[in-house]
Design a protein around this motif. Structure first.
Motif, PDB file in Angstrom:
ATOM      1  N   LYS A   7      30.714 -27.869 -28.250  1.00 56.79           N
ATOM      2  CA  LYS A   7      30.047 -27.056 -27.232  1.00 56.79           C
ATOM      3  C   LYS A   7      30.703 -25.684 -27.102  1.00 56.79           C
ATOM      4  O   LYS A   7      30.019 -24.675 -26.885  1.00 56.79           O
ATOM      5  CB  LYS A   7      30.081 -27.781 -25.891  1.00 56.79           C
ATOM      6  CG  LYS A   7      29.204 -29.021 -25.843  1.00 56.79           C
ATOM      7  CD  LYS A   7      29.259 -29.685 -24.477  1.00 56.79           C
ATOM      8  CE  LYS A   7      28.336 -30.897 -24.419  1.00 56.79           C
ATOM      9  NZ  LYS A   7      28.359 -31.577 -23.106  1.00 56.79           N
ATOM     10  N   TRP A  14      32.069 -25.502 -18.321  1.00 53.31           N
ATOM     11  CA  TRP A  14      31.010 -26.479 -18.573  1.00 53.31           C
ATOM     12  C   TRP A  14      31.295 -27.295 -19.822  1.00 53.31           C
ATOM     13  O   TRP A  14      31.073 -28.517 -19.839  1.00 53.31           O
ATOM     14  CB  TRP A  14      29.674 -25.729 -18.733  1.00 53.31           C
ATOM     15  CG  TRP A  14      28.547 -26.639 -19.107  1.00 53.31           C
ATOM     16  CD1 TRP A  14      27.829 -27.453 -18.299  1.00 53.31           C
ATOM     17  CD2 TRP A  14      28.027 -26.831 -20.432  1.00 53.31           C
ATOM     18  NE1 TRP A  14      26.887 -28.145 -19.013  1.00 53.31           N
ATOM     19  CE2 TRP A  14      26.982 -27.777 -20.336  1.00 53.31           C
ATOM     20  CE3 TRP A  14      28.331 -26.294 -21.682  1.00 53.31           C
ATOM     21  CZ2 TRP A  14      26.246 -28.198 -21.436  1.00 53.31           C
ATOM     22  CZ3 TRP A  14      27.600 -26.716 -22.784  1.00 53.31           C
ATOM     23  CH2 TRP A  14      26.566 -27.656 -22.654  1.00 53.31           C
ATOM     24  N   SER A  15      31.811 -26.666 -20.855  1.00 51.93           N
ATOM     25  CA  SER A  15      32.111 -27.393 -22.096  1.00 51.93           C
ATOM     26  C   SER A  15      33.176 -28.461 -21.874  1.00 51.93           C
ATOM     27  O   SER A  15      33.104 -29.549 -22.461  1.00 51.93           O
ATOM     28  CB  SER A  15      32.572 -26.410 -23.180  1.00 51.93           C
ATOM     29  OG  SER A  15      31.578 -25.447 -23.447  1.00 51.93           O
ATOM     30  N   HIS A  73      20.453 -20.124 -31.042  1.00 51.27           N
ATOM     31  CA  HIS A  73      20.608 -21.221 -30.102  1.00 51.27           C
ATOM     32  C   HIS A  73      20.437 -22.592 -30.743  1.00 51.27           C
ATOM     33  O   HIS A  73      20.353 -23.599 -30.053  1.00 51.27           O
ATOM     34  CB  HIS A  73      19.598 -21.066 -28.957  1.00 51.27           C
ATOM     35  CG  HIS A  73      19.662 -19.710 -28.319  1.00 51.27           C
ATOM     36  ND1 HIS A  73      20.720 -19.293 -27.574  1.00 51.27           N
ATOM     37  CD2 HIS A  73      18.784 -18.666 -28.360  1.00 51.27           C
ATOM     38  CE1 HIS A  73      20.509 -18.056 -27.139  1.00 51.27           C
ATOM     39  NE2 HIS A  73      19.334 -17.643 -27.613  1.00 51.27           N
ATOM     40  N   HIS A  92      25.537 -18.354 -29.716  1.00 51.10           N
ATOM     41  CA  HIS A  92      24.758 -17.958 -28.544  1.00 51.10           C
ATOM     42  C   HIS A  92      24.831 -16.450 -28.305  1.00 51.10           C
ATOM     43  O   HIS A  92      23.821 -15.825 -27.945  1.00 51.10           O
ATOM     44  CB  HIS A  92      25.283 -18.709 -27.320  1.00 51.10           C
ATOM     45  CG  HIS A  92      24.529 -18.407 -26.070  1.00 51.10           C
ATOM     46  ND1 HIS A  92      23.358 -19.060 -25.736  1.00 51.10           N
ATOM     47  CD2 HIS A  92      24.758 -17.509 -25.076  1.00 51.10           C
ATOM     48  CE1 HIS A  92      22.912 -18.577 -24.583  1.00 51.10           C
ATOM     49  NE2 HIS A  92      23.749 -17.631 -24.165  1.00 51.10           N
ATOM     50  N   PHE A 140      26.447 -31.196 -31.009  1.00 50.30           N
ATOM     51  CA  PHE A 140      25.766 -30.286 -30.080  1.00 50.30           C
ATOM     52  C   PHE A 140      24.802 -29.428 -30.908  1.00 50.30           C
ATOM     53  O   PHE A 140      25.081 -28.267 -31.233  1.00 50.30           O
ATOM     54  CB  PHE A 140      26.781 -29.416 -29.337  1.00 50.30           C
ATOM     55  CG  PHE A 140      26.176 -28.616 -28.208  1.00 50.30           C
ATOM     56  CD1 PHE A 140      25.636 -29.248 -27.097  1.00 50.30           C
ATOM     57  CD2 PHE A 140      26.128 -27.234 -28.279  1.00 50.30           C
ATOM     58  CE1 PHE A 140      25.096 -28.510 -26.058  1.00 50.30           C
ATOM     59  CE2 PHE A 140      25.584 -26.489 -27.246  1.00 50.30           C
ATOM     60  CZ  PHE A 140      25.062 -27.134 -26.137  1.00 50.30           C
ATOM     61  N   SER A 194      31.713 -31.325 -19.006  1.00 49.54           N
ATOM     62  CA  SER A 194      30.502 -32.085 -19.331  1.00 49.54           C
ATOM     63  C   SER A 194      30.670 -32.953 -20.573  1.00 49.54           C
ATOM     64  O   SER A 194      29.719 -33.610 -20.994  1.00 49.54           O
ATOM     65  CB  SER A 194      29.319 -31.133 -19.548  1.00 49.54           C
ATOM     66  OG  SER A 194      29.563 -30.284 -20.654  1.00 49.54           O
ATOM     67  N   SER A 195      31.839 -32.979 -21.157  1.00 49.49           N
ATOM     68  CA  SER A 195      32.091 -33.750 -22.370  1.00 49.49           C
ATOM     69  C   SER A 195      33.098 -34.845 -22.085  1.00 49.49           C
ATOM     70  O   SER A 195      33.840 -34.801 -21.094  1.00 49.49           O
ATOM     71  CB  SER A 195      32.608 -32.840 -23.488  1.00 49.49           C
ATOM     72  OG  SER A 195      31.749 -31.736 -23.685  1.00 49.49           O
ATOM     73  N   LYS A 226      21.809 -28.060 -30.268  1.00 47.30           N
ATOM     74  CA  LYS A 226      20.972 -27.020 -29.671  1.00 47.30           C
ATOM     75  C   LYS A 226      21.445 -26.723 -28.254  1.00 47.30           C
ATOM     76  O   LYS A 226      21.926 -27.611 -27.557  1.00 47.30           O
ATOM     77  CB  LYS A 226      19.511 -27.482 -29.625  1.00 47.30           C
ATOM     78  CG  LYS A 226      18.541 -26.446 -29.104  1.00 47.30           C
ATOM     79  CD  LYS A 226      17.124 -26.981 -29.068  1.00 47.30           C
ATOM     80  CE  LYS A 226      16.163 -25.940 -28.502  1.00 47.30           C
ATOM     81  NZ  LYS A 226      14.774 -26.445 -28.434  1.00 47.30           N
ATOM     82  N   CYS A 227      21.299 -25.456 -27.870  1.00 52.73           N
ATOM     83  CA  CYS A 227      21.661 -25.071 -26.498  1.00 52.73           C
ATOM     84  C   CYS A 227      20.739 -25.787 -25.505  1.00 52.73           C
ATOM     85  O   CYS A 227      19.549 -25.989 -25.773  1.00 52.73           O
ATOM     86  CB  CYS A 227      21.542 -23.555 -26.320  1.00 52.73           C
ATOM     87  SG  CYS A 227      22.765 -22.609 -27.244  1.00 52.73           S
ATOM     88  N   GLU A 228      21.277 -26.124 -24.350  1.00 54.88           N
ATOM     89  CA  GLU A 228      20.518 -26.865 -23.348  1.00 54.88           C
ATOM     90  C   GLU A 228      19.748 -25.968 -22.392  1.00 54.88           C
ATOM     91  O   GLU A 228      18.968 -26.468 -21.587  1.00 54.88           O
ATOM     92  CB  GLU A 228      21.468 -27.770 -22.550  1.00 54.88           C
ATOM     93  CG  GLU A 228      22.114 -28.853 -23.400  1.00 54.88           C
ATOM     94  CD  GLU A 228      22.960 -29.803 -22.571  1.00 54.88           C
ATOM     95  OE1 GLU A 228      23.055 -29.579 -21.334  1.00 54.88           O
ATOM     96  OE2 GLU A 228      23.531 -30.750 -23.133  1.00 54.88           O
ATOM     97  N   HIS A 229      19.940 -24.660 -22.463  1.00 53.23           N
ATOM     98  CA  HIS A 229      19.201 -23.768 -21.572  1.00 53.23           C
ATOM     99  C   HIS A 229      17.781 -23.585 -22.096  1.00 53.23           C
ATOM    100  O   HIS A 229      17.512 -23.744 -23.296  1.00 53.23           O
ATOM    101  CB  HIS A 229      19.908 -22.410 -21.469  1.00 53.23           C
ATOM    102  CG  HIS A 229      20.043 -21.682 -22.772  1.00 53.23           C
ATOM    103  ND1 HIS A 229      19.009 -20.999 -23.362  1.00 53.23           N
ATOM    104  CD2 HIS A 229      21.105 -21.551 -23.598  1.00 53.23           C
ATOM    105  CE1 HIS A 229      19.418 -20.463 -24.480  1.00 53.23           C
ATOM    106  NE2 HIS A 229      20.690 -20.786 -24.656  1.00 53.23           N
TER     107      HIS A 229
END
Length: 561
Positions: A371, A357-358, A383, A378, A390, A361-362, A392-395
């Motif tokens: 990321k 994902w890192s 978070h 994490h 980046f 998505s970049s 803050k975490c996006e979850h």
């Protein structure tokens, strides 16, 4: 006085010229007995014009592949005429490619020629066989009825069926050894290996080289209209480690998933197997530059020589995510076996997902690193991060019910040394965020059908089989997904080894096509077999390196034993 002669054949008659039927050729002669004898050969489409048998004269015998002829022994006083008639090149051999072929038993064929169709007497039958080709000569000693029949047409001095069998085996990536075993199990007659190699050298390999060059020119013309290209490159060796004899480097256009260029390198050309990948990439890029193609960037693995060479050539390079993940996962899996890092086992899959994902998505390298390094916060249940790229975490925020799943300082320090060291972060910036080399790996798997690693090929043979794999892949790389009769997409469930027992759903594509084989057959039967000189010259322009054994002095057999 006139008398009638009764025969079993009363449907049609013969002409006094050679007639070629569909799949078979035959010639009939009959003694003049004072009346017109109307004859018709069984299983043949012939003219209905009545002629006198004495008007027919046998033709000359062509030059045939004598090393494969097998004749039956007959009475020494019987000298039959030739069993074949010279075929002219005006016969279109491609029309015979579409003819249906059947398996015919010899005993069934002999029933057709055992008795004379004129006087019903027992005839003397002689057979001649060359591979899949068989011809019969029938002679009645009582009424001098004479007939010749052959199972397939001949172009020049080559039976078309023998050539088509060799071509179909070669063009589909088959093996003569396996073909021979299958034919031997059924007692089917086939060509000898020397004939297969002669056809491959004189006709089949020039056809493959010409077809690949024309297809590549057509693809390059299409790519020239698009401007700069995003490509992927990787090498495949014919054996593991650094003991390979051949290395094939492939460049793929990432937009169309088509093979742009393919170079074959022999290890003694570059001083060892380790240097084949760099030389293959150099030849591919030189080929693209000579054709006027501009490279935007290239996606490869992290081979040190490739990194240095592309940096010196000022070509933008990105790394394939799968190769990076594979190398890092091995280190993390080994670390999870230690006593202090057992908690890492629960996080291995999540870390892999975060890595992918890192990277995907970049867009920029610093964003990818930001990321990725957020992983260390994490896994401590933190978070919010200090990096503004980046923060803050996006979850979604949630409270953990299991405090033991978070990392303690000792385990955290060891994971940090593996995942965030200087080299990893430097390479992470160059991970490809758009295209990967998975399609290139799929092409390498396709090569195994045409050039298995447990079979040794000479240089031109290996090159032709690589070209066949590339043509087949380019034809089927854009196949759509199969659907049911209701229009729903089709999937299949699999258990890949990399998932360690977890099932995955993979889309099922439509059946592959083999139009390239039909094109090769058409080129072979229409042009190459008629005049192979220009196609052979195109083949001879390829530089063939000396064999590996040429660098050693060959001792005598007595000294070795």
């Amino acid at each position: 006085m006139m008398r009638s002669v009764g025969t079993q054949l009363s449907v049609g008659t013969l002409r006094n010229v050679h007639v070629r039927s569909k799949g078979i050729q035959a010639t009939v002669s009959s003694q003049d007995v004072g009346t017109e004898t109307v004859l018709m050969l069984p299983d043949m489409r012939l003219s209905s014009t009545p002629v006198r048998g004495s008007m027919f004269r046998p033709s000359k015998r062509p030059r045939l592949e004598l090393e494969e002829e097998h004749e039956e022994e007959r009475d020494s006083t019987y000298i039959p005429e030739s069993v074949t008639q010279e075929s002219e090149l005006s016969i279109d051999p491609e029309s015979n490619y579409g003819d249906k072929k059947y398996i015919v038993f010899e005993s069934c064929l002999r029933q057709v020629f055992e008795s004379c169709p004129v006087c019903k007497a027992t005839c003397d039958v002689r057979k001649r066989q060359m591979g899949t080709f068989v011809a019969f000569t029938q002679l009645c000693e009582k009424c001098q009825y004479h007939r010749r029949w052959q199972s397939q047409p001949i172009v020049g001095s080559t039976p078309v069926g023998n050539l088509q069998l060799c071509a179909a085996t070669y063009f589909l990536g088959g093996s003569y050894a396996k073909l021979q075993k299958i034919f031997k199990a059924m007692q089917l007659q086939t060509v000898q290996y020397s004939t297969f190699r002669r056809h491959a050298r004189n006709f089949l390999e020039p056809t493959i080289i010409h077809k690949w060059n024309r297809d590549q020119e057509h693809l390059i013309q299409q790519l020239q209209e698009r401007g700069k290209l995003a490509i992927a490159g990787d090498m495949r060796a014919d054996s593991p480690a650094h003991s390979g004899k051949y290395g094939s480097y492939t460049l793929m256009d990432m937009e169309t998933k088509s093979i742009v260029d393919l170079q074959l390198i022999q290890s003694n050309e570059v001083g060892g197997s380790y240097h084949m990948e760099k030389e293959g990439l150099k030849r591919c890029l030189d080929k693209m530059e000579s054709c006027g193609l501009m490279v935007d960037y290239i996606v490869t693995d992290r081979h040190p020589q490739i990194k240095k060479y592309l940096r010196e050539r000022n070509v933008t390079q990105y790394y394939d995510v799968w190769h990076f993940e594979k190398a890092l996962s091995k280190k993390l899996h080994k670390l999870s076996q230690s006593k202090d890092c057992k908690v890492l086992k629960k996080w291995l899959k999540s870390i892999k997902n975060h890595l992918n994902w890192s990277a995907t998505s970049s867009v920029s390298g610093p964003e990818k690193v930001a990321k990725w390094t957020s992983l260390l916060n994490h896994i401590q249940n933190i978070h919010v991060h200090d990096n503004p790229l980046f923060p803050k975490c996006e979850h979604p925020d949630r409270v953990s019910r299991d405090p033991k799943k978070w990392f303690q300082p000792v385990a955290l320090h060891k994971v940090e040394k593996v995942t965030c060291n200087k080299r990893v972060l430097k390479d992470f910036e160059k991970l490809s965020h758009h295209f990967q080399t998975s399609s290139l790996k799929a092409f390498h798997r396709r090569i195994r059908r045409f050039a298995p690693k447990n079979v040794v090929f000479y240089f031109i043979g290996m090159l032709c089989r690589l070209y066949l794999a590339a043509m087949h892949y380019n034809e089927n790389c854009s196949r759509p997904q199969a659907t049911t009769t209701q229009g729903q997409a089709t999937y299949k469930i699999g258990f890949p080894k990399s998932k360690q027992g977890k099932c995955t759903a993979k889309p099922v594509k439509t059946d592959p096509t083999y139009n390239c084989v039909d094109d090769l057959m058409s080129l072979l039967l229409r042009k190459v077999i008629v005049d192979s000189t220009p196609y052979a010259e195109e083949l001879h322009q390829i530089t063939v390196p000396p064999p590996l054994s040429s660098q050693f002095e060959k001792p005598s057999k007595e000294d070795v034993t």
